[in-house]
Scaffold this active site. Structure first.
Site, PDB file in Angstrom:
ATOM      1  CB  ALA A  70      10.250 -69.929 -79.291  1.00 33.38           C
ATOM      2  CD  GLU A 103      -4.626 -67.991 -73.161  1.00 30.47           C
ATOM      3  OE1 GLU A 103      -4.029 -67.568 -74.172  1.00 30.47           O
ATOM      4  OE2 GLU A 103      -5.670 -67.489 -72.738  1.00 30.47           O
ATOM      5  CG  ASN A 108       4.254 -77.073 -76.193  1.00 27.80           C
ATOM      6  OD1 ASN A 108       5.276 -77.732 -76.001  1.00 27.80           O
ATOM      7  ND2 ASN A 108       4.269 -75.839 -76.656  1.00 27.80           N
ATOM      8  CE1 TYR A 115       6.036 -71.610 -69.966  1.00 30.71           C
ATOM      9  CE2 TYR A 115       4.224 -72.864 -70.882  1.00 30.71           C
ATOM     10  CZ  TYR A 115       5.206 -71.905 -71.022  1.00 30.71           C
ATOM     11  OH  TYR A 115       5.345 -71.247 -72.212  1.00 30.71           O
TER      12      TYR A 115
HETATM   13  C1  LIG Z   1       9.225 -74.994 -74.492  1.00 34.04           C
HETATM   14  C2  LIG Z   1      10.662 -74.553 -74.789  1.00 34.04           C
HETATM   15  C3  LIG Z   1      10.707 -73.025 -74.789  1.00 34.04           C
HETATM   16  C4  LIG Z   1      11.588 -75.091 -73.684  1.00 34.04           C
HETATM   17  O1  LIG Z   1      12.877 -74.520 -73.835  1.00 34.04           O
HETATM   18  P1  LIG Z   1      14.226 -75.328 -73.478  1.00 34.04           P
HETATM   19  O2  LIG Z   1      15.328 -74.358 -73.447  1.00 34.04           O
HETATM   20  O3  LIG Z   1      14.370 -76.487 -74.387  1.00 34.04           O
HETATM   21  O4  LIG Z   1      13.877 -75.850 -72.001  1.00 34.04           O
HETATM   22  P2  LIG Z   1      14.902 -76.117 -70.807  1.00 34.04           P
HETATM   23  O5  LIG Z   1      16.112 -76.828 -71.354  1.00 34.04           O
HETATM   24  O6  LIG Z   1      15.123 -74.875 -70.040  1.00 34.04           O
HETATM   25  O7  LIG Z   1      14.058 -77.164 -69.948  1.00 34.04           O
HETATM   26  C5  LIG Z   1      13.542 -76.857 -68.665  1.00 34.04           C
HETATM   27  C6  LIG Z   1      12.571 -77.944 -68.245  1.00 34.04           C
HETATM   28  O8  LIG Z   1      11.458 -77.980 -69.135  1.00 34.04           O
HETATM   29  C7  LIG Z   1      11.022 -79.335 -69.324  1.00 34.04           C
HETATM   30  N1  LIG Z   1      11.244 -79.741 -70.729  1.00 34.04           N
HETATM   31  C8  LIG Z   1      11.940 -79.072 -71.679  1.00 34.04           C
HETATM   32  N2  LIG Z   1      11.872 -79.743 -72.863  1.00 34.04           N
HETATM   33  C9  LIG Z   1      11.131 -80.836 -72.637  1.00 34.04           C
HETATM   34  C10 LIG Z   1      10.693 -81.897 -73.459  1.00 34.04           C
HETATM   35  N3  LIG Z   1      11.051 -81.950 -74.774  1.00 34.04           N
HETATM   36  N4  LIG Z   1       9.907 -82.848 -72.930  1.00 34.04           N
HETATM   37  C11 LIG Z   1       9.528 -82.797 -71.624  1.00 34.04           C
HETATM   38  N5  LIG Z   1       9.924 -81.804 -70.767  1.00 34.04           N
HETATM   39  C12 LIG Z   1      10.715 -80.838 -71.277  1.00 34.04           C
HETATM   40  C13 LIG Z   1      11.870 -80.176 -68.402  1.00 34.04           C
HETATM   41  O9  LIG Z   1      11.226 -80.209 -67.135  1.00 34.04           O
HETATM   42  C14 LIG Z   1      13.145 -79.333 -68.333  1.00 34.04           C
HETATM   43  O10 LIG Z   1      13.903 -79.593 -67.177  1.00 34.04           O
HETATM   44  P3  LIG Z   1      15.015 -80.776 -67.204  1.00 34.04           P
HETATM   45  O11 LIG Z   1      15.849 -80.562 -68.427  1.00 34.04           O
HETATM   46  O12 LIG Z   1      15.748 -80.581 -65.910  1.00 34.04           O
HETATM   47  O13 LIG Z   1      14.220 -82.064 -67.278  1.00 34.04           O
HETATM   48  C15 LIG Z   1      11.157 -75.120 -76.156  1.00 34.04           C
HETATM   49  O14 LIG Z   1      10.894 -76.526 -76.188  1.00 34.04           O
HETATM   50  C16 LIG Z   1      10.516 -74.481 -77.354  1.00 34.04           C
HETATM   51  O15 LIG Z   1      10.985 -73.459 -77.850  1.00 34.04           O
HETATM   52  N6  LIG Z   1       9.425 -75.077 -77.893  1.00 34.04           N
HETATM   53  C17 LIG Z   1       8.742 -74.548 -79.073  1.00 34.04           C
HETATM   54  C18 LIG Z   1       8.023 -73.261 -78.773  1.00 34.04           C
HETATM   55  C19 LIG Z   1       6.977 -73.433 -77.678  1.00 34.04           C
HETATM   56  O16 LIG Z   1       6.275 -74.435 -77.631  1.00 34.04           O
HETATM   57  N7  LIG Z   1       6.865 -72.425 -76.793  1.00 34.04           N
HETATM   58  C20 LIG Z   1       5.929 -72.441 -75.695  1.00 34.04           C
HETATM   59  C21 LIG Z   1       4.629 -71.909 -76.117  1.00 34.04           C
HETATM   60  S1  LIG Z   1       3.446 -71.895 -74.783  1.00 34.04           S
END
Ligand SMILES: CC(C)(COP(=O)(O)OP(=O)(O)OC[C@H]1O[C@@H](n2cnc3c(N)ncnc32)[C@H](O)[C@@H]1OP(=O)(O)O)[C@@H](O)C(=O)NCCC(=O)NCCS
Length: 144
Positions: A70, A103, A108, A115
């Protein structure tokens, strides 16, 4: 500047805060503390000195599972998730792992996007795996 480091006991409070703002059923402080000494790796992301994310990867022989990841809401979409995932996958690779799997809730989109960008492929589905709300889990893996 962004730095991905091994988690330390003093990081657990902030990690738990990030989990609480990220999940309906976050892990407890005790669960995170246990991961500090589990097989695998627990990393945190420090962005200009502020702890903004964490990732936990568990080792099960040649297989590695991403257990939890996260990023703080205020720090999302800035490459931190991707940097942490890259570090965790490298850890598995350098430890002679053959594959990394995880998983994820089917709704999400952020995590699925992350991923897929990082070359994980959908390999299955677990019906109604999650509760609160009930939802399928998508099973994804990346061969190393
Ligand atoms: C999932 C999560 C960890 C991503 O972290 P982040 O630092 O925001 O992601 P990044 O900035 O590194 O993004 C990398 C890629 O992920 C994808 N991505 C990230 N956020 C996205 C969104 N809101 N919608 C669609 N794609 C997204 C994109 O492909 C992005 O690449 P790009 O910016 O070049 O388009 C974050 O949204 C999070 O903490 N979510 C809540 C917790 C969670 O769901 N964890 C996963 C459990 S399985």
């Amino acid at each position: 500047m962004l730095a991905i480091k091994r988690a330390k006991p003093e990081d657990i409070k902030r990690v738990t805060e990030i989990a609480r703002e990220s999940f309906p059923d976050p892990w407890s402080e005790e669960s995170f503390a246990r991961e500090l000494t589990a097989d695998g790796a627990f990393y945190v992301a420090e962005n200009d000195g502020s702890l903004d994310g964490y990732i936990i990867i568990r080792s099960m022989g040649e297989e590695y599972e991403i257990l939890d990841v996260a990023v703080a809401q205020s720090a999302r979409r800035d490459g931190i998730g991707e940097a942490m995932l890259a570090t965790a996958v490298s850890f598995a690779f350098e430890s002679w792992g053959k594959k990394v799997w995880l998983e994820v809730r089917e709704s999400n989109e952020a995590a699925l996007g992350l991923y897929k960008k990082y070359k994980f492929k959908e390999v299955g589905r677990r019906k109604g795996y999650y509760s609160n709300p009930t939802e399928d889990a998508i099973l994804m893996e990346r061969q190393l």
